[in-house]
Write a protein that holds these residues in place. Sequence first.
Motif, PDB file in Angstrom:
ATOM      1  N   SER A  56       0.839  -1.208   0.000  1.00 29.33           N
ATOM      2  CA  SER A  56       0.000   0.000   0.000  1.00 29.33           C
ATOM      3  C   SER A  56       0.875   1.260   0.000  1.00 29.33           C
ATOM      4  N   PHE A  59       1.202   3.210  -3.176  1.00 24.11           N
ATOM      5  CA  PHE A  59       0.082   2.876  -4.069  1.00 24.11           C
ATOM      6  C   PHE A  59      -0.773   4.122  -4.302  1.00 24.11           C
ATOM      7  N   TYR A  62      -0.354   6.684  -1.730  1.00 20.10           N
ATOM      8  CA  TYR A  62      -0.679   6.438  -0.312  1.00 20.10           C
ATOM      9  C   TYR A  62       0.621   6.343   0.484  1.00 20.10           C
ATOM     10  N   CYS A  67      -3.567   1.002   6.437  1.00 20.15           N
ATOM     11  CA  CYS A  67      -4.619   1.999   6.599  1.00 20.15           C
ATOM     12  C   CYS A  67      -5.174   1.787   7.999  1.00 20.15           C
ATOM     13  N   HIS A  76      -9.072   3.660   4.785  1.00 19.75           N
ATOM     14  CA  HIS A  76      -8.042   4.539   4.227  1.00 19.75           C
ATOM     15  C   HIS A  76      -7.614   5.656   5.175  1.00 19.75           C
ATOM     16  N   ASP A  93      -6.063  -2.196   7.936  1.00 20.21           N
ATOM     17  CA  ASP A  93      -6.140  -2.850   6.622  1.00 20.21           C
ATOM     18  C   ASP A  93      -4.727  -2.920   6.044  1.00 20.21           C
ATOM     19  N   THR A  95      -1.934  -4.656   3.122  1.00 21.79           N
ATOM     20  CA  THR A  95      -1.637  -5.353   1.869  1.00 21.79           C
ATOM     21  C   THR A  95      -0.143  -5.601   1.802  1.00 21.79           C
ATOM     22  N   ASP A 104      -4.208  -9.394   1.115  1.00 17.21           N
ATOM     23  CA  ASP A 104      -4.922  -8.192   1.565  1.00 17.21           C
ATOM     24  C   ASP A 104      -5.957  -8.617   2.606  1.00 17.21           C
ATOM     25  N   HIS A 167     -12.694  -6.905  -4.354  1.00 21.95           N
ATOM     26  CA  HIS A 167     -12.001  -6.934  -5.648  1.00 21.95           C
ATOM     27  C   HIS A 167     -11.296  -8.255  -5.863  1.00 21.95           C
ATOM     28  N   MET A 173      -2.798  -5.634  -6.490  1.00 18.11           N
ATOM     29  CA  MET A 173      -3.679  -5.513  -5.325  1.00 18.11           C
ATOM     30  C   MET A 173      -5.146  -5.533  -5.755  1.00 18.11           C
ATOM     31  N   HIS A 174      -5.444  -4.817  -6.814  1.00 15.77           N
ATOM     32  CA  HIS A 174      -6.817  -4.737  -7.308  1.00 15.77           C
ATOM     33  C   HIS A 174      -6.891  -5.279  -8.725  1.00 15.77           C
ATOM     34  N   GLU A 200     -14.883  -7.854   1.462  1.00 18.31           N
ATOM     35  CA  GLU A 200     -14.564  -6.915   2.540  1.00 18.31           C
ATOM     36  C   GLU A 200     -15.716  -5.998   2.900  1.00 18.31           C
ATOM     37  N   TRP A 217      -7.907  10.845   1.110  1.00 16.17           N
ATOM     38  CA  TRP A 217      -7.913   9.409   1.456  1.00 16.17           C
ATOM     39  C   TRP A 217      -8.977   9.042   2.487  1.00 16.17           C
ATOM     40  N   GLU A 231     -12.040  -8.038   6.238  1.00 13.19           N
ATOM     41  CA  GLU A 231     -11.624  -8.451   4.890  1.00 13.19           C
ATOM     42  C   GLU A 231     -10.714  -9.666   4.938  1.00 13.19           C
TER      43      GLU A 231
HETATM   44  N1  MF3 Z   1      -6.215  -2.659   1.292  1.00 17.16           N
HETATM   45  C1  MF3 Z   1      -7.186  -1.838   0.595  1.00 17.16           C
HETATM   46  C2  MF3 Z   1      -8.220  -2.746  -0.023  1.00 17.16           C
HETATM   47  O1  MF3 Z   1      -8.781  -3.511   0.698  1.00 17.16           O
HETATM   48  C3  MF3 Z   1      -6.588  -0.900  -0.361  1.00 17.16           C
HETATM   49  C4  MF3 Z   1      -5.589  -0.025   0.252  1.00 17.16           C
HETATM   50  S1  MF3 Z   1      -5.518   1.449  -0.556  1.00 17.16           S
HETATM   51  C5  MF3 Z   1      -3.950   1.975  -0.254  1.00 17.16           C
HETATM   52  O2  MF3 Z   1      -8.508  -2.785  -1.185  1.00 17.16           O
HETATM   53  F1  MF3 Z   1      -3.799   3.067  -0.873  1.00 17.16           F
HETATM   54  F2  MF3 Z   1      -3.783   2.083   1.027  1.00 17.16           F
HETATM   55  F3  MF3 Z   1      -3.114   1.071  -0.711  1.00 17.16           F
END
Ligand code: MF3
Length: 247
Positions: A56, A59, A62, A67, A76, A93, A95, A104, A167, A173-174, A200, A217, A231
């Motif tokens: 993250s 990203f 960010y 988060c 976020h 949260d 990643t 994630d 997602h 990640m996405h 999530e 954010w 999640e």
């Molecule tokens: N982990 C988040 C998700 O569940 C996304 C994080 S956004 C970031 O999709 F900018 F912090 F990376």
Amino acid sequence: MIVKTEKEREGMRAASRVVKAALDAAERFIVPGVTTVEIDRVVEQTIRSLGAIPSSKGFQGYPNASCISVNDVVVHGIPSLMAVKDGDIVSVDITALLNGYQGDAARTFAVGNVSEANLKLIAAAKDAFFAGLEHAKAGGRVGDIASAVQLYTELHGYGVVRALTGHGIGHKMHEPPEVPNFGRRGTGSPLKAGLCICIEPMITAGDWRVKVDRDGWTVRTMDGSNAAHYENTVIINADGAPEILTL
Ligand code: MF3
Ligand code: CO
Ligand code: CO
């Protein structure tokens, strides 16, 4: 990436284990008085100590490894010098990228003694995830998961956030498909065996509408009610239960 090979599954599992370890470290660290940047530092150190990268960070600009979203912040939240206090609820949260694979996951933790209402909100986010998970099977559609999450949440008197979704996940990640937390069964992308997704639910004690702070954010509830997030990264199987990678 539609996960197919056992090698790819192993990659997703390993990355997910790092995320789970970082969530556990955050949970152990959280007590009244710690600041959210301190929590973030523990998360980042845990991820790096396991040879992974906090994906993250950087990203879309960010700034942090996690988060961290307190009380009315849904997701976020950017780590800061603000300390968490007794009675707060804190969503973390995380990643992580390991060997080209992303994991994630998110949890909402109670700080010290929290109200019965907050404990119920936290439990409902988890239960909404599992309500959705029951429909995470090959032959179904994304809308089956979405409607189950929505039904569970609203039946229990909570709001379900619509502005953000789950997602697909893999090397990025996405990835497609989007996995909303509201919708109609029988609609949306088909769920195929080997598909790896993040389910999530983000739920609120009040109205589901959210706004974004001027930092671009921080997502918070419009009505100031508290929110919870739960999640996991999961793999959909041909038959039988999906595999949860971040438990
Ligand atoms: N982990 C988040 C998700 O569940 C996304 C994080 S956004 C970031 O999709 F900018 F912090 F990376
Ligand atoms: Co996440
Ligand atoms: Co996610």
